[in-house]
Every structure is written in C-alpha cells, then in structure tokens.
Design a protein around this motif. Structure first.
Motif, PDB file in Angstrom:
ATOM      1  N   GLU A  37       0.831  -1.203   0.000  1.00  0.00           N
ATOM      2  CA  GLU A  37       0.000   0.000   0.000  1.00  0.00           C
ATOM      3  C   GLU A  37       0.865   1.252   0.000  1.00  0.00           C
ATOM      4  O   GLU A  37       0.459   2.292  -0.506  1.00  0.00           O
ATOM      5  CB  GLU A  37      -0.961  -0.026   1.199  1.00  0.00           C
ATOM      6  CG  GLU A  37      -2.124  -0.969   0.926  1.00  0.00           C
ATOM      7  CD  GLU A  37      -2.869  -1.398   2.191  1.00  0.00           C
ATOM      8  OE1 GLU A  37      -2.535  -0.898   3.289  1.00  0.00           O
ATOM      9  OE2 GLU A  37      -3.789  -2.233   2.064  1.00  0.00           O
ATOM     10  N   GLY A  38       2.061   1.129   0.560  1.00  0.00           N
ATOM     11  CA  GLY A  38       2.993   2.258   0.566  1.00  0.00           C
ATOM     12  C   GLY A  38       3.762   2.388  -0.738  1.00  0.00           C
ATOM     13  O   GLY A  38       4.627   3.245  -0.866  1.00  0.00           O
ATOM     14  N   GLY A  39       3.487   1.505  -1.723  1.00  0.00           N
ATOM     15  CA  GLY A  39       4.088   1.658  -3.044  1.00  0.00           C
ATOM     16  C   GLY A  39       5.237   0.704  -3.329  1.00  0.00           C
ATOM     17  O   GLY A  39       5.965   0.913  -4.295  1.00  0.00           O
ATOM     18  N   ALA A  40       5.422  -0.349  -2.505  1.00  0.00           N
ATOM     19  CA  ALA A  40       6.522  -1.292  -2.754  1.00  0.00           C
ATOM     20  C   ALA A  40       6.345  -1.955  -4.121  1.00  0.00           C
ATOM     21  O   ALA A  40       5.231  -2.296  -4.517  1.00  0.00           O
ATOM     22  CB  ALA A  40       6.562  -2.350  -1.661  1.00  0.00           C
ATOM     23  N   ARG A  41       7.472  -2.124  -4.813  1.00  0.00           N
ATOM     24  CA  ARG A  41       7.456  -2.721  -6.153  1.00  0.00           C
ATOM     25  C   ARG A  41       8.375  -3.924  -6.209  1.00  0.00           C
ATOM     26  O   ARG A  41       9.306  -4.033  -5.421  1.00  0.00           O
ATOM     27  CB  ARG A  41       7.951  -1.684  -7.177  1.00  0.00           C
ATOM     28  CG  ARG A  41       7.044  -0.482  -7.313  1.00  0.00           C
ATOM     29  CD  ARG A  41       5.929  -0.826  -8.243  1.00  0.00           C
ATOM     30  NE  ARG A  41       4.813   0.111  -8.139  1.00  0.00           N
ATOM     31  CZ  ARG A  41       3.891   0.216  -9.088  1.00  0.00           C
ATOM     32  NH1 ARG A  41       3.954  -0.524 -10.177  1.00  0.00           N
ATOM     33  NH2 ARG A  41       2.883   1.029  -8.936  1.00  0.00           N
ATOM     34  N   CYS A  42       8.119  -4.790  -7.179  1.00  0.00           N
ATOM     35  CA  CYS A  42       8.951  -5.966  -7.401  1.00  0.00           C
ATOM     36  C   CYS A  42      10.418  -5.552  -7.541  1.00  0.00           C
ATOM     37  O   CYS A  42      10.733  -4.665  -8.337  1.00  0.00           O
ATOM     38  CB  CYS A  42       8.487  -6.686  -8.668  1.00  0.00           C
ATOM     39  SG  CYS A  42       9.530  -8.074  -9.130  1.00  0.00           S
ATOM     40  N   MET A  43      11.303  -6.194  -6.758  1.00  0.00           N
ATOM     41  CA  MET A  43      12.718  -5.829  -6.798  1.00  0.00           C
ATOM     42  C   MET A  43      13.373  -6.251  -8.110  1.00  0.00           C
ATOM     43  O   MET A  43      14.455  -5.775  -8.444  1.00  0.00           O
ATOM     44  CB  MET A  43      13.457  -6.454  -5.612  1.00  0.00           C
ATOM     45  CG  MET A  43      13.291  -7.953  -5.513  1.00  0.00           C
ATOM     46  SD  MET A  43      13.903  -8.651  -3.942  1.00  0.00           S
ATOM     47  CE  MET A  43      15.655  -8.642  -4.252  1.00  0.00           C
ATOM     48  N   ASN A  44      12.713  -7.103  -8.837  1.00  0.00           N
ATOM     49  CA  ASN A  44      13.277  -7.611 -10.096  1.00  0.00           C
ATOM     50  C   ASN A  44      12.812  -6.797 -11.313  1.00  0.00           C
ATOM     51  O   ASN A  44      13.613  -6.450 -12.163  1.00  0.00           O
ATOM     52  CB  ASN A  44      12.881  -9.076 -10.251  1.00  0.00           C
ATOM     53  CG  ASN A  44      13.614  -9.752 -11.387  1.00  0.00           C
ATOM     54  OD1 ASN A  44      14.826  -9.591 -11.513  1.00  0.00           O
ATOM     55  ND2 ASN A  44      12.883 -10.468 -12.203  1.00  0.00           N
ATOM     56  N   CYS A  45      11.502  -6.509 -11.389  1.00  0.00           N
ATOM     57  CA  CYS A  45      10.984  -5.877 -12.612  1.00  0.00           C
ATOM     58  C   CYS A  45      10.194  -4.601 -12.370  1.00  0.00           C
ATOM     59  O   CYS A  45       9.823  -3.927 -13.329  1.00  0.00           O
ATOM     60  CB  CYS A  45      10.114  -6.872 -13.387  1.00  0.00           C
ATOM     61  SG  CYS A  45       8.507  -7.134 -12.637  1.00  0.00           S
ATOM     62  N   GLY A  46       9.896  -4.265 -11.103  1.00  0.00           N
ATOM     63  CA  GLY A  46       9.210  -2.999 -10.840  1.00  0.00           C
ATOM     64  C   GLY A  46       7.691  -3.078 -10.891  1.00  0.00           C
ATOM     65  O   GLY A  46       7.020  -2.062 -10.717  1.00  0.00           O
ATOM     66  N   ALA A  47       7.139  -4.259 -11.119  1.00  0.00           N
ATOM     67  CA  ALA A  47       5.681  -4.418 -11.121  1.00  0.00           C
ATOM     68  C   ALA A  47       5.168  -4.403  -9.677  1.00  0.00           C
ATOM     69  O   ALA A  47       5.940  -4.591  -8.741  1.00  0.00           O
ATOM     70  CB  ALA A  47       5.307  -5.730 -11.797  1.00  0.00           C
ATOM     71  N   PRO A  48       3.860  -4.169  -9.484  1.00  0.00           N
ATOM     72  CA  PRO A  48       3.316  -4.253  -8.125  1.00  0.00           C
ATOM     73  C   PRO A  48       3.582  -5.633  -7.524  1.00  0.00           C
ATOM     74  O   PRO A  48       3.522  -6.634  -8.228  1.00  0.00           O
ATOM     75  CB  PRO A  48       1.802  -4.033  -8.333  1.00  0.00           C
ATOM     76  CG  PRO A  48       1.702  -3.300  -9.629  1.00  0.00           C
ATOM     77  CD  PRO A  48       2.854  -3.790 -10.480  1.00  0.00           C
TER      78      PRO A  48
END
Ligand SMILES: [Zn+2]
Length: 80
Positions: A37-48
C-alpha cells in the motif's frame, strides 16, 4: 487472482506447510501488505508486488517473477 483474507491464507498455508509458524506468517503478511500500500514494487521488474508470495519468500516480488508464470488466475492474493 482470487482474493482471500490473511487469516484464510495462513490457514491454507499451514495445512500444506506444518513447519511454518502461523503467527509469524500473519505478521509478515500484514507487514508486506502495508508495504504494498505504501508503493513497494517488485525488486526484479518494478511491477506491483504479490503479497502472498512475497511474504513466503521474504522478498518483494511480483507474481510473474516468483512463479515464472503469467497466468495468476489459479492463485490467491491476500486482502488484509
Ligand atoms: Zn517482477
């Protein structure tokens, strides 16, 4: 993905993985959900991120990067 409550997801996971501590898993799921909810993204590709999977592996990852699959219709995602 199929939405599921944190409690239900913990129950299902424990059934398949009796070694997992349900209280710890629940706390991790809540923490990861908050990070999403705070905006964390996949560390590999940047997707949710995929909260259920990220909590189990301990890294912020999306469904596709964790499973190698594009089709997530058979899998669960926690809603809190
Ligand atoms: Zn990814």
């Amino acid at each position: 993905m199929t939405p599921i409550s944190i409690k239900k997801f913990v129950e299902l996971t424990i059934n398949n993985n009796p070694d997992i501590n349900p209280k710890e898993l629940e706390e991790t799921l809540r923490a990861v959900l908050e990070e999403k909810e705070g905006g964390a993204r996949c560390m590999n590709c940047g997707a949710p991120i995929w909260v259920a999977g990220s909590a189990l592996v301990g890294s912020h990852m999306c469904f596709t990067c964790l499973t190698g699959e594009a089709d997530d219709s058979d899998d669960f995602e926690v809603l809190g």
